[in-house]
Design a protein around this motif. Sequence first.
Motif, short mmCIF file in Angstrom:
data_model
loop_
_atom_site.label_atom_id
_atom_site.label_comp_id
_atom_site.label_asym_id
_atom_site.label_seq_id
_atom_site.Cartn_x
_atom_site.Cartn_y
_atom_site.Cartn_z
N ALA A 39 0.84 -1.21 0.00
CA ALA A 39 0.00 0.00 0.00
C ALA A 39 0.88 1.25 0.00
O ALA A 39 0.57 2.23 -0.70
N VAL A 44 -0.31 5.14 -0.73
CA VAL A 44 -1.53 5.20 0.06
C VAL A 44 -1.16 5.52 1.49
O VAL A 44 -0.18 5.00 2.02
N VAL A 46 -1.11 5.14 5.22
CA VAL A 46 -1.27 3.95 6.05
C VAL A 46 -0.93 4.27 7.50
O VAL A 46 0.00 5.03 7.77
N VAL A 90 -5.55 3.08 4.62
CA VAL A 90 -5.33 1.69 5.01
C VAL A 90 -4.92 1.67 6.48
O VAL A 90 -4.02 2.40 6.90
N ARG A 116 -9.57 0.50 4.06
CA ARG A 116 -9.15 -0.90 3.94
C ARG A 116 -8.50 -1.25 5.27
O ARG A 116 -7.48 -0.66 5.65
#
Length: 194
Positions: A39, A44, A46, A90, A116
């Motif tokens: 990720a 992304v 996280v 995430v 997610r």
Amino acid sequence: MYIEEVFRRRNEVGGSIEVICGSMFSGKTEELIRRVNRARIAKVHVEIFSPVADTRYDKSALVSHNLNSIPSKAVDNASAILPLAAHVQVVGIDEAQFFDDDLPHVVSKLANSGVRVIVAGLDMDFKGRPFGSMPELMAMAESVTKLHAVCVKCGSPALNSYRLVPDESQVLLGEKESYEPRCRNCFNLDGIAG
């Protein structure tokens, strides 16, 4: 109210719950780190969380048995994750079995808001019984990955964490000095399961 607005907007994207489970030494944390790193490669945002109660390694990093690590935040309880995940796409959660009973609600809220969520934890305790909130999380998840270690007695896939020390408390933090992976047959041969 701001956090609720962020969660509402993120809901347009669609979230999910992934559970990684198995016995000790099966590679759960390693798999969580792998997914989170993928990720991050995709740029992304996280965040990774672990329970403060897990004092085996580092409070500011998630560390696998293979000593791979990634920055993480230790939190006192599951609800502490929500404000820390307000701008995250995430969320990784390790050692889920050690969190309080609010974890399924928190995970569901995150996923429903478009996050997610990747959760890793022991699915069974040292007696072979379901552990903590893991059964509920597995039931809620879009995907469940069950990993196996290698039985130290016979080499078969191991699904149990056999406790080597005489202690009946459900939670006993330890490593190879306290636990070893065992298959169903070798686990039951020593009369532990019941």
